[in-house]
Design a protein around this motif. Sequence first.
Motif, PDB file in Angstrom:
ATOM      1  N   VAL A  31      -6.246   1.939 -47.212  1.00  0.00           N
ATOM      2  CA  VAL A  31      -5.148   1.254 -47.895  1.00  0.00           C
ATOM      3  C   VAL A  31      -4.420   0.317 -46.926  1.00  0.00           C
ATOM      4  N   SER A  32      -4.348   0.691 -45.650  1.00  0.00           N
ATOM      5  CA  SER A  32      -3.701  -0.175 -44.654  1.00  0.00           C
ATOM      6  C   SER A  32      -4.510  -1.454 -44.440  1.00  0.00           C
ATOM      7  N   ILE A  33      -5.820  -1.311 -44.365  1.00  0.00           N
ATOM      8  CA  ILE A  33      -6.675  -2.493 -44.185  1.00  0.00           C
ATOM      9  C   ILE A  33      -6.619  -3.376 -45.426  1.00  0.00           C
ATOM     10  N   ARG A  34      -6.655  -2.781 -46.612  1.00  0.00           N
ATOM     11  CA  ARG A  34      -6.551  -3.590 -47.836  1.00  0.00           C
ATOM     12  C   ARG A  34      -5.199  -4.283 -47.924  1.00  0.00           C
ATOM     13  N   ARG A  35      -4.142  -3.623 -47.437  1.00  0.00           N
ATOM     14  CA  ARG A  35      -2.807  -4.256 -47.423  1.00  0.00           C
ATOM     15  C   ARG A  35      -2.800  -5.464 -46.502  1.00  0.00           C
ATOM     16  N   LEU A  36      -3.438  -5.328 -45.337  1.00  0.00           N
ATOM     17  CA  LEU A  36      -3.553  -6.478 -44.430  1.00  0.00           C
ATOM     18  C   LEU A  36      -4.354  -7.593 -45.089  1.00  0.00           C
ATOM     19  N   HIS A  37      -5.401  -7.242 -45.810  1.00  0.00           N
ATOM     20  CA  HIS A  37      -6.183  -8.254 -46.529  1.00  0.00           C
ATOM     21  C   HIS A  37      -5.323  -8.987 -47.548  1.00  0.00           C
ATOM     22  N   ASP A  38      -4.410  -8.269 -48.182  1.00  0.00           N
ATOM     23  CA  ASP A  38      -3.545  -8.891 -49.185  1.00  0.00           C
ATOM     24  C   ASP A  38      -2.651  -9.961 -48.561  1.00  0.00           C
ATOM     25  N   THR A  39      -2.353  -9.817 -47.277  1.00  0.00           N
ATOM     26  CA  THR A  39      -1.555 -10.832 -46.581  1.00  0.00           C
ATOM     27  C   THR A  39      -2.457 -11.828 -45.843  1.00  0.00           C
ATOM     28  N   ASN A  40      -3.754 -11.820 -46.181  1.00  0.00           N
ATOM     29  CA  ASN A  40      -4.755 -12.731 -45.621  1.00  0.00           C
ATOM     30  C   ASN A  40      -4.939 -12.530 -44.113  1.00  0.00           C
ATOM     31  N   ARG A  41      -4.935 -11.260 -43.710  1.00  0.00           N
ATOM     32  CA  ARG A  41      -5.175 -10.907 -42.304  1.00  0.00           C
ATOM     33  C   ARG A  41      -6.385  -9.986 -42.226  1.00  0.00           C
ATOM     34  N   SER A  42      -7.077 -10.073 -41.132  1.00  0.00           N
ATOM     35  CA  SER A  42      -8.237  -9.222 -40.903  1.00  0.00           C
ATOM     36  C   SER A  42      -7.810  -7.763 -40.757  1.00  0.00           C
ATOM     37  N   GLY A  43      -8.685  -6.875 -41.165  1.00  0.00           N
ATOM     38  CA  GLY A  43      -8.436  -5.454 -40.998  1.00  0.00           C
ATOM     39  C   GLY A  43      -8.414  -5.034 -39.540  1.00  0.00           C
ATOM     40  N   LEU A  44      -8.919  -5.887 -38.663  1.00  0.00           N
ATOM     41  CA  LEU A  44      -8.891  -5.579 -37.234  1.00  0.00           C
ATOM     42  C   LEU A  44      -7.467  -5.476 -36.696  1.00  0.00           C
ATOM     43  N   TRP A  45      -6.518  -6.075 -37.405  1.00  0.00           N
ATOM     44  CA  TRP A  45      -5.113  -5.940 -37.013  1.00  0.00           C
ATOM     45  C   TRP A  45      -4.686  -4.476 -37.031  1.00  0.00           C
ATOM     46  N   TYR A  46      -5.375  -3.670 -37.808  1.00  0.00           N
ATOM     47  CA  TYR A  46      -5.031  -2.245 -37.882  1.00  0.00           C
ATOM     48  C   TYR A  46      -5.157  -1.566 -36.523  1.00  0.00           C
ATOM     49  N   LEU A  47      -5.979  -2.107 -35.653  1.00  0.00           N
ATOM     50  CA  LEU A  47      -6.160  -1.519 -34.323  1.00  0.00           C
ATOM     51  C   LEU A  47      -4.864  -1.519 -33.513  1.00  0.00           C
ATOM     52  N   LEU A  48      -3.901  -2.342 -33.911  1.00  0.00           N
ATOM     53  CA  LEU A  48      -2.592  -2.325 -33.246  1.00  0.00           C
ATOM     54  C   LEU A  48      -1.887  -0.977 -33.415  1.00  0.00           C
ATOM     55  N   THR A  49      -2.350  -0.193 -34.373  1.00  0.00           N
ATOM     56  CA  THR A  49      -1.776   1.133 -34.581  1.00  0.00           C
ATOM     57  C   THR A  49      -1.873   1.969 -33.315  1.00  0.00           C
ATOM     58  N   PHE A  50      -2.895   1.734 -32.528  1.00  0.00           N
ATOM     59  CA  PHE A  50      -3.145   2.558 -31.344  1.00  0.00           C
ATOM     60  C   PHE A  50      -2.324   2.131 -30.139  1.00  0.00           C
ATOM     61  N   THR A  51      -1.492   1.122 -30.318  1.00  0.00           N
ATOM     62  CA  THR A  51      -0.559   0.734 -29.262  1.00  0.00           C
ATOM     63  C   THR A  51       0.850   1.064 -29.754  1.00  0.00           C
ATOM     64  N   ILE A  52       1.747   1.270 -28.856  1.00  0.00           N
ATOM     65  CA  ILE A  52       3.109   1.624 -29.268  1.00  0.00           C
ATOM     66  C   ILE A  52       3.819   0.409 -29.856  1.00  0.00           C
ATOM     67  N   ILE A  53       3.767  -0.697 -29.167  1.00  0.00           N
ATOM     68  CA  ILE A  53       4.485  -1.896 -29.608  1.00  0.00           C
ATOM     69  C   ILE A  53       3.816  -2.565 -30.811  1.00  0.00           C
ATOM     70  N   GLY A  54       2.521  -2.313 -31.000  1.00  0.00           N
ATOM     71  CA  GLY A  54       1.784  -2.957 -32.084  1.00  0.00           C
ATOM     72  C   GLY A  54       2.188  -2.503 -33.465  1.00  0.00           C
ATOM     73  N   ILE A  55       2.872  -1.387 -33.551  1.00  0.00           N
ATOM     74  CA  ILE A  55       3.290  -0.892 -34.864  1.00  0.00           C
ATOM     75  C   ILE A  55       4.342  -1.810 -35.478  1.00  0.00           C
ATOM     76  N   ILE A  56       5.122  -2.472 -34.646  1.00  0.00           N
ATOM     77  CA  ILE A  56       6.194  -3.353 -35.144  1.00  0.00           C
ATOM     78  C   ILE A  56       5.626  -4.514 -35.958  1.00  0.00           C
ATOM     79  N   PRO A  57       4.646  -5.288 -35.429  1.00  0.00           N
ATOM     80  CA  PRO A  57       4.103  -6.364 -36.278  1.00  0.00           C
ATOM     81  C   PRO A  57       3.372  -5.820 -37.504  1.00  0.00           C
ATOM     82  N   LEU A  58       2.758  -4.652 -37.389  1.00  0.00           N
ATOM     83  CA  LEU A  58       2.079  -4.091 -38.553  1.00  0.00           C
ATOM     84  C   LEU A  58       3.067  -3.777 -39.672  1.00  0.00           C
TER      85      LEU A  58
END
Length: 114
Positions: free
Chosen positions: A70-97
């Motif tokens: 659902v997170s990857i599909r949500r990113l797709h809805d904003t026209n972003r690649s699902g690879l952005w989900y990998l930011l989950t594994f960083t502390i600061i990356g959760i903010i842009p997500l």
Amino acid sequence: MRFFDDVISSVIVCFYRYFDFDGRSSRAEFWHWQLFRVLLFLSLTFLESLSLLGLNFIFNILLLIPEISVSIRRLHDTNRSGLWYLLTFTIIGIIPLIYFYCLEGDKDKNNYEV
């Protein structure tokens, strides 16, 4: 009552699309899923306090794949690649997500339209 119906239908859709990483998910579907997860976590935490240990662990494992999809599909809805989900594994990356998850989806057809 309509809100609860929307939450339930969003959860059902997320389970139905368990392994579906293509397409799009609306903001409502994504945030209703998150609400379901938080309420389930709180309920299971209470049950674990009554010595039913391991419930949160089991349910977190079961909900891992639909959470990612659902997170990857949500990113797709904003026209972003699902690879952005990998930011989950960083502390600061959760903010842009969180920012991306809050954005309105593309009204027009985008690169991830099924």
